[in-house]
Scaffold this motif. Structure first.
Motif, PDB file in Angstrom:
ATOM      1  N   MET A  19       0.852  -1.168   0.000  1.00  0.00           N
ATOM      2  CA  MET A  19       0.000   0.000   0.000  1.00  0.00           C
ATOM      3  C   MET A  19       0.901   1.235   0.000  1.00  0.00           C
ATOM      4  O   MET A  19       1.830   1.309   0.788  1.00  0.00           O
ATOM      5  N   GLN A  20       0.608   2.176  -0.855  1.00  0.00           N
ATOM      6  CA  GLN A  20       1.372   3.414  -0.941  1.00  0.00           C
ATOM      7  C   GLN A  20       0.536   4.560  -0.366  1.00  0.00           C
ATOM      8  O   GLN A  20      -0.680   4.567  -0.510  1.00  0.00           O
ATOM      9  N   ILE A  21       1.199   5.493   0.281  1.00  0.00           N
ATOM     10  CA  ILE A  21       0.541   6.661   0.857  1.00  0.00           C
ATOM     11  C   ILE A  21       1.065   7.899   0.124  1.00  0.00           C
ATOM     12  O   ILE A  21       2.271   8.048  -0.055  1.00  0.00           O
ATOM     13  N   THR A  41      -2.284  -0.381  -6.858  1.00  0.00           N
ATOM     14  CA  THR A  41      -2.751  -0.605  -8.218  1.00  0.00           C
ATOM     15  C   THR A  41      -3.258  -2.028  -8.367  1.00  0.00           C
ATOM     16  O   THR A  41      -2.797  -2.944  -7.676  1.00  0.00           O
ATOM     17  N   GLY A  42      -4.230  -2.202  -9.239  1.00  0.00           N
ATOM     18  CA  GLY A  42      -4.796  -3.518  -9.507  1.00  0.00           C
ATOM     19  C   GLY A  42      -6.156  -3.386 -10.163  1.00  0.00           C
ATOM     20  O   GLY A  42      -6.698  -2.299 -10.307  1.00  0.00           O
ATOM     21  N   VAL A  61     -10.614  -5.515   7.186  1.00  0.00           N
ATOM     22  CA  VAL A  61     -11.221  -6.017   5.947  1.00  0.00           C
ATOM     23  C   VAL A  61     -10.144  -6.247   4.892  1.00  0.00           C
ATOM     24  O   VAL A  61     -10.164  -7.249   4.177  1.00  0.00           O
ATOM     25  N   LEU A  62      -9.208  -5.327   4.796  1.00  0.00           N
ATOM     26  CA  LEU A  62      -8.184  -5.380   3.757  1.00  0.00           C
ATOM     27  C   LEU A  62      -7.347  -6.650   3.806  1.00  0.00           C
ATOM     28  O   LEU A  62      -6.939  -7.166   2.765  1.00  0.00           O
ATOM     29  N   LYS A  63      -7.081  -7.167   4.985  1.00  0.00           N
ATOM     30  CA  LYS A  63      -6.215  -8.349   5.062  1.00  0.00           C
ATOM     31  C   LYS A  63      -6.864  -9.600   4.472  1.00  0.00           C
ATOM     32  O   LYS A  63      -6.177 -10.556   4.181  1.00  0.00           O
ATOM     33  N   ASP A  69      -4.436  -8.765  -5.628  1.00  0.00           N
ATOM     34  CA  ASP A  69      -4.420  -8.170  -6.965  1.00  0.00           C
ATOM     35  C   ASP A  69      -5.508  -7.111  -7.160  1.00  0.00           C
ATOM     36  O   ASP A  69      -5.598  -6.505  -8.221  1.00  0.00           O
ATOM     37  N   LEU A  70      -6.335  -6.861  -6.142  1.00  0.00           N
ATOM     38  CA  LEU A  70      -7.343  -5.804  -6.230  1.00  0.00           C
ATOM     39  C   LEU A  70      -6.696  -4.435  -6.049  1.00  0.00           C
ATOM     40  O   LEU A  70      -5.827  -4.262  -5.203  1.00  0.00           O
TER      41      LEU A  70
END
Length: 64
Positions: free
Chosen positions: A1-3, A19-20, A42-44, A49-50
């Motif tokens: 994840m990029q900030i 990206t995905g 939720v993210l984990k 690839d989303l």
């Protein structure tokens, strides 16, 4: 994840992204935590690839 942070006329907005395909947009509805913190549990469970776009609204999270 990029900030990343973007300066706007209204103030600085911070957002997280990955990206995905397809792209999922996460919007924070309440509280002062940043969007990524609110959705961390939720993210984990989501496939890696989303694509993800999670902005912090002004005056929430790390946005000015």
């Amino acid at each position: 994840m990029q900030i990343q942070k973007e300066n706007t006329e209204l103030g600085q907005i911070e957002y997280a992204f990955r990206t995905g395909e397809p792209l999922i947009v996460l919007l924070n509805c309440f509280g002062s935590l940043d969007t990524i913190q609110n959705f961390s549990q939720v993210l984990k469970y989501l496939p890696k690839d989303l694509g993800i776009f999670a902005p912090d609204f002004l005056n929430t999270g790390y946005s000015g």
